[in-house]
Design an enzyme around this catalytic site. Sequence first.
Site, mmCIF file in Angstrom:
data_model
loop_
_atom_site.group_PDB
_atom_site.id
_atom_site.type_symbol
_atom_site.label_atom_id
_atom_site.label_comp_id
_atom_site.label_asym_id
_atom_site.label_seq_id
_atom_site.Cartn_x
_atom_site.Cartn_y
_atom_site.Cartn_z
ATOM 1 N N SER A 1 -8.364 -5.079 4.866
ATOM 2 C CA SER A 1 -9.081 -4.730 3.456
ATOM 3 C C SER A 1 -9.278 -6.054 2.709
ATOM 4 O O SER A 1 -8.856 -6.061 1.694
ATOM 5 C CB SER A 1 -7.990 -3.876 2.763
ATOM 6 N N TRP B 1 3.216 7.939 -2.355
ATOM 7 C CA TRP B 1 4.698 8.065 -2.465
ATOM 8 C C TRP B 1 4.820 8.988 -3.691
ATOM 9 O O TRP B 1 5.727 9.899 -3.565
ATOM 10 C CB TRP B 1 5.162 6.734 -2.629
ATOM 11 N N ASP C 1 0.887 -1.229 -0.058
ATOM 12 C CA ASP C 1 0.044 0.022 0.065
ATOM 13 C C ASP C 1 0.701 1.285 -0.057
ATOM 14 O O ASP C 1 1.845 1.203 0.716
ATOM 15 C CB ASP C 1 -0.851 -0.153 1.001
ATOM 16 N N GLY C 2 0.445 2.172 -0.855
ATOM 17 C CA GLY C 2 0.948 3.636 -0.675
ATOM 18 C C GLY C 2 1.693 4.274 -2.038
ATOM 19 O O GLY C 2 2.437 5.170 -1.889
ATOM 20 N N ASN D 1 -10.418 -2.901 -6.408
ATOM 21 C CA ASN D 1 -9.749 -1.796 -7.172
ATOM 22 C C ASN D 1 -10.321 -1.679 -8.613
ATOM 23 O O ASN D 1 -10.036 -0.502 -9.394
ATOM 24 C CB ASN D 1 -8.213 -2.607 -7.336
ATOM 25 N N TRP D 2 -11.168 -2.320 -8.966
ATOM 26 C CA TRP D 2 -12.002 -1.999 -10.153
ATOM 27 C C TRP D 2 -12.560 -0.823 -10.204
ATOM 28 O O TRP D 2 -13.039 0.142 -11.424
ATOM 29 C CB TRP D 2 -13.272 -3.061 -10.358
ATOM 30 N N ARG E 1 0.713 8.849 -10.404
ATOM 31 C CA ARG E 1 0.286 7.605 -9.726
ATOM 32 C C ARG E 1 1.069 6.312 -10.661
ATOM 33 O O ARG E 1 1.401 5.607 -9.849
ATOM 34 C CB ARG E 1 -1.117 7.376 -9.576
ATOM 35 N N SER F 1 -7.262 -6.154 -5.903
ATOM 36 C CA SER F 1 -8.346 -6.540 -5.241
ATOM 37 C C SER F 1 -9.499 -6.163 -6.103
ATOM 38 O O SER F 1 -9.570 -5.523 -7.063
ATOM 39 C CB SER F 1 -8.563 -5.816 -3.837
ATOM 40 N N GLY G 1 0.364 5.585 -4.604
ATOM 41 C CA GLY G 1 -0.071 6.731 -5.116
ATOM 42 C C GLY G 1 0.654 7.796 -4.103
ATOM 43 O O GLY G 1 0.859 8.936 -4.576
#
Length: 231
Positions: free
Chosen positions: A183, A16, A11-12, A59-60, A24, A56, A14
């Site tokens: 999540s 970052w 995770d992270g 994420n769609w 992104r 996941s 974007g």
Amino acid sequence: MLPEHLAVIMDGNGRWAKARGLSRSEGHRAGTETAKNLVTRCRELGIGHLTLYTFSKENWARPKDEIAQLFDLLTLFLKKELRSLQEQDIRLKVLGELSDFPFGVRQVVAHTINKTKNCRGMTLNLALNYSGRDELVRAFKNIAESGISFKDITDETISEHLYTSGQPDPDLIIRTSGEQRLSNYLLFQAAYSELYFTDVYWPDFDSAELDKALENFSSRQRRFGKTGDQI
């Protein structure tokens, strides 16, 4: 003490990228490089199973162009790393439903799985189009269709019908970027997993950060319901 099965919520990317004034997509590219390095390091350490939360079902909901970039990075990663996976004796498996993915992505994934199916040094699980709840629903449906009586269903029965069938449950789950939740990740398998959260964004999660997580894990006493005196 090392985990036999390590699972990671990467995770992270974007955030970052945003902190550095980058797109992104640049964050996702950097994250892919981190994932590559993690796979190699885990293989060197002798960790038998590594599961990466790659895409996941939720994420769609992301922008279509970002989803397309993620698919491009996935296919590029698998094409570039196939020989390395074979040389490191790493078998690729997928947790999730690939049927919703574009045909080209499915082809590359299937090819990589086939070419590494006889590797035994480490199993690399990519959670793709994955949902822990959907995995359980799928398992229950398969159990019902198999004709097993509900009276005979055990923990082992359910485990045998999960995507991770035949693999140990994760001993340690790492999540980067400061978020502290699962999540919808490996919900059944995580029953006794140790959880490690770090504020470090995924692209910055290097070998030193992995060592910190593993050191923390090795210091914990896993009791599985027993008292400390019974261990």
